[in-house]
Design a protein around this motif. Sequence first.
Motif, PDB file in Angstrom:
ATOM      1  N   GLU A 140     -16.002  -0.438 -13.364  1.00 32.97           N
ATOM      2  CA  GLU A 140     -15.611  -1.739 -12.775  1.00 32.97           C
ATOM      3  C   GLU A 140     -14.633  -1.552 -11.680  1.00 32.97           C
ATOM      4  O   GLU A 140     -14.070  -2.415 -11.057  1.00 32.97           O
ATOM      5  CB  GLU A 140     -14.424  -2.299 -13.790  1.00 32.97           C
ATOM      6  N   GLY A 141     -14.949  -0.405 -11.117  1.00 31.32           N
ATOM      7  CA  GLY A 141     -14.138  -0.110  -9.667  1.00 31.32           C
ATOM      8  C   GLY A 141     -14.358  -1.149  -8.535  1.00 31.32           C
ATOM      9  O   GLY A 141     -13.304  -1.425  -7.665  1.00 31.32           O
ATOM     10  N   TYR A 142     -15.525  -1.766  -8.708  1.00 34.26           N
ATOM     11  CA  TYR A 142     -16.071  -2.748  -7.670  1.00 34.26           C
ATOM     12  C   TYR A 142     -15.042  -4.103  -7.497  1.00 34.26           C
ATOM     13  O   TYR A 142     -14.920  -4.737  -6.722  1.00 34.26           O
ATOM     14  CB  TYR A 142     -17.521  -2.939  -7.680  1.00 34.26           C
ATOM     15  N   LEU A 143     -14.629  -4.334  -8.859  1.00 33.35           N
ATOM     16  CA  LEU A 143     -13.735  -5.619  -9.157  1.00 33.35           C
ATOM     17  C   LEU A 143     -12.412  -5.519  -8.169  1.00 33.35           C
ATOM     18  O   LEU A 143     -12.158  -6.597  -7.548  1.00 33.35           O
ATOM     19  CB  LEU A 143     -13.186  -5.782 -10.477  1.00 33.35           C
ATOM     20  N   ASP A 144     -11.845  -4.103  -8.054  1.00 37.24           N
ATOM     21  CA  ASP A 144     -10.542  -4.285  -7.116  1.00 37.24           C
ATOM     22  C   ASP A 144     -10.853  -3.166  -5.960  1.00 37.24           C
ATOM     23  O   ASP A 144      -9.712  -2.622  -5.905  1.00 37.24           O
ATOM     24  CB  ASP A 144      -9.507  -4.039  -8.087  1.00 37.24           C
ATOM     25  N   PHE A 145     -12.095  -2.957  -5.482  1.00 39.96           N
ATOM     26  CA  PHE A 145     -12.161  -2.048  -4.455  1.00 39.96           C
ATOM     27  C   PHE A 145     -11.466  -2.652  -3.322  1.00 39.96           C
ATOM     28  O   PHE A 145     -11.361  -3.599  -3.038  1.00 39.96           O
ATOM     29  CB  PHE A 145     -13.685  -1.780  -4.392  1.00 39.96           C
ATOM     30  N   ASP A 146     -10.982  -1.575  -2.322  1.00 36.74           N
ATOM     31  CA  ASP A 146     -10.268  -1.927  -1.004  1.00 36.74           C
ATOM     32  C   ASP A 146     -11.430  -2.229  -0.090  1.00 36.74           C
ATOM     33  O   ASP A 146     -11.528  -1.688   1.066  1.00 36.74           O
ATOM     34  CB  ASP A 146      -9.421  -0.765  -0.664  1.00 36.74           C
ATOM     35  N   TYR A 147     -12.030  -3.484  -0.181  1.00 41.50           N
ATOM     36  CA  TYR A 147     -12.844  -4.118   0.598  1.00 41.50           C
ATOM     37  C   TYR A 147     -12.135  -4.364   2.133  1.00 41.50           C
ATOM     38  O   TYR A 147     -13.176  -4.336   3.116  1.00 41.50           O
ATOM     39  CB  TYR A 147     -13.596  -5.316   0.193  1.00 41.50           C
ATOM     40  N   THR A 148     -10.948  -4.663   2.065  1.00 36.43           N
ATOM     41  CA  THR A 148     -10.477  -4.873   3.467  1.00 36.43           C
ATOM     42  C   THR A 148     -10.477  -3.602   4.237  1.00 36.43           C
ATOM     43  O   THR A 148     -10.633  -3.822   5.502  1.00 36.43           O
ATOM     44  CB  THR A 148      -8.944  -5.330   3.176  1.00 36.43           C
ATOM     45  N   SER A 149      -9.966  -2.564   3.586  1.00 35.34           N
ATOM     46  CA  SER A 149     -10.117  -1.174   4.391  1.00 35.34           C
ATOM     47  C   SER A 149     -11.452  -1.032   4.754  1.00 35.34           C
ATOM     48  O   SER A 149     -11.745  -0.372   5.939  1.00 35.34           O
ATOM     49  CB  SER A 149      -9.574  -0.084   3.569  1.00 35.34           C
TER      50      SER A 149
END
Length: 449
Positions: free
Chosen positions: A190-199
């Motif tokens: 489930e890492g994609y749920l709160d992955f650091d997409y901003t970075s």
Amino acid sequence: MSEPTDSAKKNIVIQEVTEDSINVLVDGVSQQIQKKLDVLQEFMEKQAVKSLQSANNIYNIGSITNANFGYLMGQAGHDKALPAILAQSLVGEGNGWIQSLERQLIKQGITVSDQPWDVFQNYDWLIQTFLQKMSTAVGQEKSLRRFSFMAEAYQASLRYLCFIQMAQILQLNTKPKAGIISDFIQMEGEGYLDFDYTSLLLETTDILASTGLVFMAEINDFVADLNNKESDLFGTAIYLEDQRHKLISNGIPEDDKLPGLLDEYLTALVFWLRSISFIANYSLVSIKDISLDYRLGTSKNFVHLFGELDGVYGDSGSTDGDYKSKSITDSFTYSKSILLFKGSNVAAGMANLKDPKAPLSLSPLLIDQSVYSEKETQTPEIFYYTGYIKSKRQYNYAQYKNELAIRGKGEIPSNKYLTISTQNNDQPMLDELFELLEEIFAPLKIQAS
């Protein structure tokens, strides 16, 4: 990003960030270092730690670069509350928020009616599905489910911008060695749920700036604003992300404060969506199949079977998502691919395929599951990339309209996922996709998952 672990808590934790310094907690001892990237990296190496904790987030040393250092430090020292300028005028009841989006789209030169579905379809499938959910009866209730729809509208839009930039990264002959990109490729569970997409967005945009590749030029100005800690967009993004993280972690109670919080979050979301309204000037298309129509002495005509991904269909009665056919003389594009075209007119975009720079392929970050299926279907089934499990050699995808599962609340039965392995007995056509994934992602995996 991920949940803080016990080991992480015993190592480096950012306590405070000032104009010139960073106060960190190391195994319970407070220390101060200069607010410079090289100083922080050297400090972490001396402490023999691979990551640091800032607020609720864990950052690997390799994922902190010049592209996102300023944002991360600004985030660590920034108030997580809704920016004051937005708090002064909260979005109220009714469809006022939809009308606000409509007015911004008109400013972009987009022709749009005042019907909600007509406004939403300009935000493409990945985003519009959650805007639609917000307008349903259950989506208008003052509940955590409404909150989840809004949180996913934000997350889906941020992820979409990342996919556009990542798609251009995949085209580079020399692939960049970047920690955050490697982390993205190898997200697990489930890492994609709160992955650091901003970075990831900041890093990919910075890399592309040095290559000259610019498909959606508006992202550059958006990122510059996002990276400015004095901007309202900066504070809005921090607020949206912080509240979403609390929601995932089951940290928002359904009490008498929830209605007010929902109004705040909707206000921030509308500001964010207005800031990315430029995506309405682009169109998504799924290319299901390409066949050759040719007879001796005639021109080669390539018949493209494609589905438009900018229409809302279902309860609204629209059937814009059905596959259509178009014959193009002496030119063809990628079969089984999700393409992004400049312009809101899909027919004009398809007719311009002779220009190799006209479309941007977002596959394999986005795939149409139906083109790999042996069963007949009338509409595309879009899934987005969610990571890789090294031990199983398995790539994972989630359906674009999956709802957010709050930890401790159980699974959502309607959510759908797709796994792609070296051998896919149920859908043999996915074997070819697996080979493509192995080839295209291998150079980006610079660290173990």
